[in-house]
Design an enzyme around this catalytic site. Sequence first.
Site, PDB file in Angstrom:
ATOM      1  N   LEU A 110     -26.774 -58.255 -31.448  1.00 34.52           N
ATOM      2  CA  LEU A 110     -25.812 -58.978 -32.266  1.00 34.52           C
ATOM      3  C   LEU A 110     -25.278 -60.214 -31.546  1.00 34.52           C
ATOM      4  CD1 LEU A 110     -23.690 -56.064 -33.790  1.00 34.52           C
ATOM      5  CD2 LEU A 110     -25.863 -57.016 -34.581  1.00 34.52           C
ATOM      6  N   GLY A 155     -28.243 -54.379 -30.653  1.00 36.29           N
ATOM      7  CA  GLY A 155     -28.777 -54.538 -32.003  1.00 36.29           C
ATOM      8  C   GLY A 155     -30.282 -54.709 -32.040  1.00 36.29           C
ATOM      9  N   ASN A 179     -26.396 -50.277 -25.865  1.00 35.83           N
ATOM     10  CA  ASN A 179     -25.442 -50.411 -24.753  1.00 35.83           C
ATOM     11  C   ASN A 179     -24.121 -51.021 -25.187  1.00 35.83           C
ATOM     12  OD1 ASN A 179     -26.813 -52.913 -25.198  1.00 35.83           O
ATOM     13  ND2 ASN A 179     -26.084 -53.652 -23.215  1.00 35.83           N
ATOM     14  N   GLU A 180     -23.755 -50.864 -26.466  1.00 37.38           N
ATOM     15  CA  GLU A 180     -22.528 -51.480 -26.979  1.00 37.38           C
ATOM     16  C   GLU A 180     -21.278 -51.070 -26.190  1.00 37.38           C
ATOM     17  OE1 GLU A 180     -25.434 -52.057 -30.192  1.00 37.38           O
ATOM     18  OE2 GLU A 180     -24.960 -50.438 -28.812  1.00 37.38           O
TER      19      GLU A 180
END
Length: 258
Positions: A110, A155, A179-180
């Site tokens: 993202l 994302g 890995n957000e």
Amino acid sequence: MATLLRHSAKYALSGRLARLGMHSRHGGLQCLQPCLLPHQRSASTGSKILVEMDNSTGIAVLTMKSPPVNSLSLDFLTEFSISLEKLELDRGCRGVILTSALPKIFSAGLDIMEMYGKSPEHCGEFWKAVQEMWLRLYGSSMITIAAINGSSPAGGCLMALACDYRIMAENPKYSIGLNETQLGIVAPFWFKDTLVNTVGNRAAELSLQLGLLYSAPDALRTGLVDLLVPEDKVLSTASQTMTQWLAIPGENAIGSNL
């Protein structure tokens, strides 16, 4: 049986999102015999997505080409969803290979700048576009294969997970994972459900809590990807794998009866 279970999972998840006002479309699958004739190829391109369709096989290659790292911006997501929808509406298209034109990167995930300092309305539009991308890819009636020829965090990993099969370059320097958490972002439930359906509950729990990125060999051991091949063989292997999937008897029945 594996294909049946995967289609069932797609329907269950899209049903949850339908309550949020999102919808996915499903249709039947048909098998085509492989036959590579260059004059039967067609191509369409936008600023961020290149679509090449082999009309003789029904296989399309959707190539992301948005430098520097194929970030999932609102413009990118919109163009991606439109491109995928056009393929979905093309009765001659039965399979899509998703890959990247950029060296060493599949997609960096993202675009954070779409959320930083933006209005609630813009953030809502952006996340709706992310959901639309996921629904169109994960709920597609076509066979989808991710040809992961570079790193694919966050994302980008979600895009790969939304495909039916994942082939990654055999390069220990490349990584993939949701890995957000490391970025201070809580992954939505549909990120989590997609990961659980791929690697199982405990592996998904650890991955999301710690924001893990896996090297290509570790991703294969975890079940995050299905196959590792030399980097220069990723796309050709994806094409060969696609013809195998499309030749399986019963694919059309499974796709049309669910």
